[in-house]
Scaffold this motif. Structure first.
Motif, PDB file in Angstrom:
ATOM      1  N   ILE A  16       0.760  -1.262  -0.011  1.00 15.28           N
ATOM      2  CA  ILE A  16      -0.083  -0.056   0.015  1.00 15.28           C
ATOM      3  C   ILE A  16       1.012   1.201   0.065  1.00 15.28           C
ATOM      4  N   LEU A  17       1.915   1.060   0.983  1.00 12.22           N
ATOM      5  CA  LEU A  17       2.805   2.362   0.835  1.00 12.22           C
ATOM      6  C   LEU A  17       3.560   2.474  -0.375  1.00 12.22           C
ATOM      7  N   MET A 796       3.758  17.498   0.877  1.00 13.18           N
ATOM      8  CA  MET A 796       3.402  16.434   1.451  1.00 13.18           C
ATOM      9  C   MET A 796       3.589  16.258   3.052  1.00 13.18           C
ATOM     10  N   MET A 799       1.634  18.539   5.886  1.00 10.11           N
ATOM     11  CA  MET A 799       0.304  18.175   5.921  1.00 10.11           C
ATOM     12  C   MET A 799       0.095  16.842   6.502  1.00 10.11           C
ATOM     13  N   VAL A 800       0.868  15.793   6.192  1.00 16.31           N
ATOM     14  CA  VAL A 800       0.609  14.678   6.661  1.00 16.31           C
ATOM     15  C   VAL A 800       1.093  14.606   8.243  1.00 16.31           C
ATOM     16  N   PHE A 803      -1.832  16.329  10.035  1.00 19.08           N
ATOM     17  CA  PHE A 803      -2.959  15.479   9.900  1.00 19.08           C
ATOM     18  C   PHE A 803      -2.900  14.474  10.876  1.00 19.08           C
ATOM     19  N   LEU A 804      -1.726  13.544  10.885  1.00 16.06           N
ATOM     20  CA  LEU A 804      -1.745  12.600  11.933  1.00 16.06           C
ATOM     21  C   LEU A 804      -1.772  13.116  13.408  1.00 16.06           C
TER      22      LEU A 804
ATOM     23  N   ILE B 372      -2.761   4.863   7.984  1.00 18.06           N
ATOM     24  CA  ILE B 372      -3.717   5.969   7.835  1.00 18.06           C
ATOM     25  C   ILE B 372      -2.925   6.922   6.627  1.00 18.06           C
ATOM     26  N   ILE B 373      -1.387   6.553   6.484  1.00 14.32           N
ATOM     27  CA  ILE B 373      -0.919   7.738   5.441  1.00 14.32           C
ATOM     28  C   ILE B 373      -1.552   7.997   4.403  1.00 14.32           C
ATOM     29  N   PRO B 374      -2.132   7.022   3.617  1.00 14.35           N
ATOM     30  CA  PRO B 374      -2.819   7.312   2.257  1.00 14.35           C
ATOM     31  C   PRO B 374      -3.978   8.478   2.326  1.00 14.35           C
ATOM     32  N   TRP B 375      -4.575   8.453   3.386  1.00 15.36           N
ATOM     33  CA  TRP B 375      -5.875   9.577   3.843  1.00 15.36           C
ATOM     34  C   TRP B 375      -5.141  10.865   4.249  1.00 15.36           C
ATOM     35  N   ALA B 376      -4.036  10.827   4.863  1.00 15.27           N
ATOM     36  CA  ALA B 376      -3.313  11.993   5.232  1.00 15.27           C
ATOM     37  C   ALA B 376      -2.700  12.797   3.915  1.00 15.27           C
ATOM     38  N   ILE B 377      -2.203  12.044   3.092  1.00  8.71           N
ATOM     39  CA  ILE B 377      -1.517  12.779   1.838  1.00  8.71           C
ATOM     40  C   ILE B 377      -2.574  13.445   1.107  1.00  8.71           C
TER      41      ILE B 377
END
Lengths: 821, 569
Positions: A16-17, A796, A799-800, A803-804, B372-377
């Motif tokens: 996914i990452l 990015m 913001m990441v 957000f986290l 969760i990272i995909p949502w944060a980007i």
């Protein structure tokens, strides 16, 4: 149990990452990631980040700045002479520094290059040995394959004849295949005569097997084409005929028919006159001469009858025929008049009237006759042509069938011949191989000529591999040899291009230095001239810029790029481990040289991020303030519209934002004419357009206010505070967590917003970060992945992280209302 | 006391401000917005002076913003849906008429002889001052002087027309040096304070060199929309004549306003029409455009304006096959797109939530943060990264590395309709599953453990526990969130636009439609991509439909989740 859960989770997370990992690694790569064959690269650089954040003033930029300085273009138009001279010397110094750096790097690259050449030379023997081994391996496998092939003698004869029928005695090919031919025919070939004899024998078998049908096939195809062209010609002749027939038909059915009908009408009128003869009694004074009348009637009627007869066969012209026939009959009727009636006045009138229409009648007869003659002639001709076309087409069909048969035969023959053809290929290859082996033996080093020889060997092997269709041992060994030789090719390109590059570099940079030195001498004078009011440009600077833009790009950069790429591939060679470091060094130096001289496009990355931050902060501040104030009454007071107010606003705000944009665009356009900083393409206007996120935030804040006990405010009021004071002194501070959340949410939301910004902003300099990144990803930057990913990463990360840090609040807010306690 | 005075002063200022805005808007034909401002002013006054209006005072700033940025746009959109606003119809009728009357395009040249002229400019030392100039004309043997043209007709900051009066040299305050009848001999013009030197004349060799400066610095800024008016009323303007040179020619306006008597419903009425000055025929107004009639009696399109067209836009959606066909296709795809986004992302997020819900799992916080990272980007970054780096057809990682490793052929992500849809769905699921995971986690934590214990005692296996307890309870909690996620995906313009820009185009449609277009992106293309002409009217009509759809879904959602009651609490 636990372990496999962890394993699956980790695997999934990696999958996914992966895009994020890709972003990070691509932003650090030195090569052009889009075109590279590697997913990850070990050649790293931070240059992309540097380009985005701090654009270095490299050589092209410096030259352009000097130009601007000399010509007194902004931003240098307001400088005094002394300041300008200072600036000029500053710029020149920087230019010289770059030149020095570039030259020293070039020297370093050259040193590494020479060391590399030495290493490779020292190992030239190893390369030669391994190539020889490969070739010998090929020889062996060819031998084995030849033995494996099952050869049918007849088919072999076929092939041999095919190839040798065009060869003379003692030609190269003939000599190779002589022994085989001798085995087949049973006698030795020593001269022309025996050769011709042998060929004859071969031919016999050839033709028996199918050579004859091949010849037939050829003859057939020529016949086919000739018949086709005949049919073409016939069809062409058809066309004018058909057209003329059509015309005739049109005439007949049109003009002629109309005329006939009108004449019929006239004749019918005459007939009625005739009928009325029985009722009249007036006699005519003069005698009535009706011979001509009767004669004409007869002849015209006869002609018409003929015409109608000849129209018999044509169904299209039925109308015409009928009309003609009826006209003819009616005319004849006119002749049936009683003798005693012939002296009546009416009869005289009849005769006279007939005279009027007689010319028309006669003319129509002529016309009809002519037309019909032509018409029937053409129709019969048409029929003839059609018949011959049909015949020829059936011939064609037959020929085609035969061709198909012969084709099939030919194909089956080909199939059975594959093995023999492979055999032939191998025999010839084997022969060449012997020659090549001796060439390789003669190679002594890795000099230019030797490298060319290796290259020729490689090409030859490649050609063979492409044309050889079987997938057997031979092909495998050939492929292996090709793979092993590839590095030699790369090395060859590397060396030749490097030499080229070094030569051109020195030439270009030398000229550059010369021009620069010249310019330095007259620089101050030029400045003085420019400051006295004339518009000055410097020939030297123009030449310098040309050198950078044209000469350097065309002569030096192309080679530089190839050398870098080859160095990259050769770096991975495990053959000479000590060479790796040197290749890396060459790559590094050349990369930096390229960066010094490369003309780069101007980015506004810094401006974009600044714009985004400014807009987001303004919007977040205003939104938080407005929503915090507006949410208060919904939580604490009772008033009309409290119950459904927020919900209806929430519903109304479901209106698709894009559509607002037409209205808001219109509004901003209008506003911009009067208030410049709030128009289209301004930060102010954009901020205004974002201030619509009220309802959801009010809902959120109100929920939080609900959790603050009202008793606190009541106590304050008892102590003498107004309601408003209790609001902003007690409630607001307590609500700080949710206010921070709303602020951050709005900030993040505005920062990431794309659509509205796209509509409102137009000038690249005014773009927000979201818009700017998109312009990076399409258009001229589409494959500059390094820059794009670096820009993406830089935007990015903050913001990441923000957000986290905040996601806990988000989650609780989302599910708060749902968990019923 | 002072406080009260100050607050009254502030309120007064506010009132004046609002009133002035309303008046200003009325003047510029924004009637509804002006009226809204007046209403707002009265409301705010009511809030301030009436004690019962106390709660509303807090809401006032939000109300102002909402009115201007939400209510007015809604009204505007509804209004636009009934007009033909779009390419060819960008301005109001008044503006169109103004254009016809004042724009230099709508003029005609009377004589093809140009008049002699010479330009004089003031200098500062050696540099000319380009916005201080005089022009000397020689018309029919007489010399006239003209100063810089002054704007006489403006629209906001845009100047529609400037004029400069031609003053006979005898009656002006300027002196010619040296005095002469020939323009070529005059070197300077002086007034009391300034000297103007000869700068440009098309007839003199030396001065002609300044032609480019004249054109770029003087003509372009000051002379483009200017008339030079002779005392007898004739007008002259700078035009390109037959030889391609710029010269002053005598011109006249093509159109004028006139009153015309017509008979409507048996009653005589006077109407204002625009009349062509040369042919004296009135212009034809039809379907929002002005047409003139030329010599061959053909209609010539002049200019378009925004006109009211009734239900035409809505009917077009339903009836016009070139629009309704693609429209319904897009609608269907939008629906399925939102549905699949929700379902698939839930299908990915829920298992993760189930696994991460176990408090005994070591490092679950790390896992959760990573997942969760995909949502944060930010969405636009992910969209662009996926589009460029992974889904790119020739260079993308998937096509270049992944598929060949699996021995599969390359996929045409951007050009094949099916795969384009798969691509956008894939990216959306990648972006949304963390959201689903988070809300599932939150909801799962609300399910009391005793239920599971009871079930285990009753002998229910893992799967049975899931289908009987977990899933139903989960659904009741997150159902409203799923519906709101559906509504969000339904209108998720950003991601579709950034990845495929609507996707491979649907062949045979007159409006720009693509296979991955959702309703919103279709509307955007209609409104802002001027490829086949912008059609704001149609875009507005479709957005109203979208609003009813999404609003309806949300309304049902709110009803069923009992949110109304909670707010009322």
């Amino acid at each position: 149990m636990k372990l496999h859960v962890h394993a699956i989770l980790i695997f999934l997370i990696i999958v996914i990452l992966f895009p994020t990992v890709w972003v990070v690694t691509t932003s650090l790569r030195r090569d052009e990631a889009a075109f590279s064959t590697d997913l990850f690269s070990s050649r790293l650089t931070l240059q992309n980040y540097v380009d985005l954040i701090v654009q270095e003033q490299n050589v092209p930029v410096l030259v352009k700045e000097l130009q601007k300085l000399i010509s007194r273009v902004s931003p240098y138009d307001k400088l005094t002479l002394s300041r300008a001279q200072e600036k000029a010397s500053e710029l020149l110094k920087k230019l010289r520094n770059y030149l020095n750096e570039s030259n020293s790097r070039n020297d370093a690259a050259k040193k590494s290059y020479e060391a590399l050449v030495k290493i490779f030379e020292a190992n030239a023997d190893r390369a030669k040995q391994s190539t020889l081994n490969d070739l010998k391996q090929i020889e062996k496998s060819v031998f084995e394959t030849l033995n494996e092939l099952k050869i049918n003698e007849e088919e072999l004869t076929f092939i041999l004849y095919e190839v040798l029928s065009k060869e003379k005695f003692n030609s190269q090919l003939e000599k190779i295949l002589r022994s085989n031919v001798e085995t087949i025919v049973g006698f030795k070939i020593e001269d022309e005569q025996s050769y011709t004899l042998a060929l004859d024998r071969l031919r016999g078998v050839y033709e028996e097997l199918g050579g004859a049908s091949l010849k037939d096939l050829e003859a057939l195809s020529t016949q086919l084409s000739s018949i086709s062209s005949e049919i073409e010609a016939l069809r062409k002749a058809l066309q004018p005929l058909e057209r003329s027939i059509l015309e005739a038909q049109l005439l007949l059915k049109g003009d002629v028919l109309t005329e006939l009908r009108s004449l019929t009408g006239a004749v019918e009128a005459l007939n009625r006159m005739k009928d009325s003869l029985a009722r009249t009694t007036a006699k005519s004074i003069f005698p009535i001469d009706d011979t001509a009348f009767l004669q004409s009637l007869q002849s015209v009627a006869a002609k018409l009858r003929n015409a109608s007869n000849s129209l018999q066969g044509f169904e299209d012209l039925l109308e015409v025929r009928k009309t003609t026939e009826s006209l003819s009959e009616k005319l004849l009727e006119l002749t049936y008049v009683d003798q005693q009636r012939k002296n009546l006045k009416v009869y005289a009138d009849m005769v006279k009237t007939y005279e009027e229409i007689r010319p028309r009648l006669e003319r129509i007869c002529d016309d009809l006759g002519r037309l019909l003659e032509r018409y029937s002639y053409e129709v019969s001709k048409l029929r003839e042509l059609n018949n011959s076309i049909l015949m020829k087409e059936s011939d064609l069909q037959q020929l085609k069938q035969r061709t198909v048969e012969l084709q099939r035969k030919k194909e089956s023959l080909e199939v059975s011949l594959t093995e023999e053809r492979a055999w032939l290929q191998l025999i010839l290859f084997e022969n060449d191989l012997k020659v090549r082996l001796s060439t390789v033996e003669a190679i002594k080093s890795l000099s230019r000529t030797d490298l060319t020889r290796y290259s020729a060997l490689l090409t030859w092997l490649r050609n063979f591999a492409n044309s050889y269709e079987r997938n057997d041992r031979t092909k495998e060994s050939v492929q292996k040899a090709i793979n092993n030789l590839r590095w030699i090719e790369d090395y060859r390109t590397f060396t030749s291009r490097f030499e080229n590059y070094a030569k051109n570099y020195e030439q270009t940079v030398k000229e550059f230095e010369q021009v620069m030195v010249d310019f330095e001498k007259i620089c101050n004078d030029l400045l003085a001239l420019s400051h006295s009011g004339t518009f000055v440009t410097s020939e030297h600077l123009t030449r310098l810029l040309d050198l950078v833009k044209l000469d350097f790009v065309n002569k030096v950069r192309a080679d530089l790029a190839v050398v870098s790429r080859r160095a990259g591939t050769l770096m991975k060679l495990s053959l000479f481990p000590e060479a790796q470091k040197l290749f890396r060094d060459v790559d590094k130096q050349l990369f930096r040289i390229d960066q010094i001289w490369k003309e780069k496009m101007k980015h506004y990355f810094g401006w974009w991020v600044l714009n985004s931050i400014v807009v987001s902060t303004i919007v977040a501040l205003i939104t938080t303030f407005v929503c915090a104030t507006a949410a208060y009454p919904f939580s604490r007071m009772r008033f009309v519209g409290r119950r459904y107010g927020i919900l209806s606003f929430l519903l109304i705000q479901m209106f698709p934002g894009v559509i607002f944009m037409i209205a808001i665009y219109n509004l901003l356009n209008f506003l911009g004419k009067f208030v410049p900083f709030l128009g289209i393409d301004t930060i102010g206007g954009l901020a205004l357009a974002y201030l619509t996120n009220i309802a959801y935030n009010v809902y959120l804040i109100k929920g939080f206010y609900d959790l603050i006990p009202a008793s606190l405010e009541e106590a304050a009021i008892v102590d003498g505070a107004t309601k408003f004071q209790s609001f902003y002194m007690i409630v607001l501070p307590l609500a700080r967590p949710i206010l921070v959340v709303v602020f951050l949410l709005t900030f993040i939301g505005t920062f990431n917003e794309y659509v509205v910004a796209r509509i409102v902003l137009q000038n690249v300099r005014n773009y927000t970060y979201a818009l700017g990144l998109q312009s990076f990803a399409v258009g001229p930057y589409e494959t500059e992945w390094g820059l794009f990913t670096a820009a993406a990463l830089l935007g990015m990360l903050p913001m990441v992280i923000l957000f986290l840090a905040m996601q806990r609040y988000l989650v609780s807010g989302l599910t708060r209302g749902a968990v019923k306690e | 006391m002072i406080k009260k005075l100050l607050s009254f002063f502030f309120i007064g200022l506010l009132n004046v401000f609002f009133f002035w805005i309303a008046f200003f808007l009325f003047n510029n034909a924004y009637y509804v917005l002006g009226a809204l401002f007046l209403v707002l002013m009265f409301l705010i006054d009511f809030f301030i002076f009436n004690p019962k209006g106390y709660p509303y005072r807090y809401v006032a700033p939000a109300l102002v913003l909402l009115t201007v940025l939400v209510i007015y746009p809604i009204y505007f959109t509804v209004k636009t849906a009934f007009t033909n606003y779009g390419t060819g119809h960008y301005m109001s009728k008044e503006e169109a008429i103004e254009r016809l009357l004042y724009d230099p395009v709508y003029t005609y040249e009377i004589e093809n002889e140009s008049v002699e002229y010479k330009v004089f400019v003031a200098y500062d030392g050696l540099t000319p001052i380009y916005n201080d100039f005089l022009i000397l004309f020689k018309i029919e043997g007489n010399l006239f002087l003209a100063e810089k043209p002054i704007p006489v007709r403006k629209k906001g900051k845009d100047v529609l027309l400037s004029e400069s009066l031609l003053v006979p040299i005898e009656s002006s305050t300027y002196q010619l040096v040296p005095w002469s009848e020939e323009l070529t001999e005059i070197r300077m013009i002086t007034s009391e304070e300034k000297t103007y030197r000869a700068f440009y004349s098309p007839k003199e060799e030396f001065l002609r060199l300044n032609g480019s400066m004249f054109k770029s610095r003087i003509a372009q800024f000051h002379l483009q929309r200017s008339d030079f008016v002779h005392p007898n009323g004739n007008k002259y303007a700078l035009r390109i004549d037959r030889t391609g040179e710029w010269n002053f020619l005598r011109i006249e306006r093509l159109y004028r306003l006139d009153l015309v008597q017509t008979l409507e419903n048996d009653k005589p009425r006077t109407r204002l029409v625009v009349v062509n000055n040369r042919t004296n025929k009135p212009l034809i107004e039809r379907e929002g455009s002005f047409y003139d009639v030329n010599e061959k009696n053909e209609e010539v399109y002049l200019i378009g304006y925004i006109d009211f067209v009734g239900w035409k836009n809505f009917l077009r959606i339903l009836r016009d096959p070139r629009i309704s066909g693609p429209f319904f296709k897009i609608f269907a795809w939008t629906f399925f797109w939102a549905l699949f986004s929700v379902v698939f992302s839930l299908a990915v997020g829920l298992p993760f939530a189930l696994v991460l819900n176990d408090p005994k799992l070591k490092g679950r916080n790390i896992y959760r943060t990573l997942l969760i990272i995909p949502w944060a980007i930010p969405v636009f970054i992910s969209a662009l990264v996926w589009r460029n780096g992974l889904l790119n057809e020739s260079y993308g990682v998937i096509n270049k590395f992944l598929l060949p490793a699996l021995k599969l052929p390359a996929i045409r992500w951007m050009n094949d309709p099916f795969w384009a849809r798969v691509g956008v769905l894939l990216v959306n699921v990648w972006l949304t599953y963390p959201y689903m995971m988070t809300i599932s986690l939150g909801a799962l934590q609300g399910i009391p453990y005793e239920l599971y214990e009871a079930a285990m005692i009753d002998g229910a296996g893992k799967f049975r526990r899931f289908t009987g307890i977990t899933f139903p309870l989960l659904m009741t909690v997150i159902a409203p969130l799923l519906v709101s996620s559906f509504a969000f995906s339904f209108n998720n313009f950003t991601i579709i636009y950034l990845i495929t820009a609507g996707g491979p185009p649907i062949p045979g449609s007159t409006t720009p439609t693509g296979y991955t277009d959702i309703l919103i992106s279709y509307v955007y293309k209609l409104a802002f991509q001027a490829g086949t002409g912008q059609d704001f009217g149609l875009a507005a009509a479709i957005s109203i439909l979208i609003f009813f759809l999404v609003g309806g879904i949300s309304y049902i959602n709110f009803r069923f989740s009992g949110v109304f009651e909670e707010v009322g609490r």
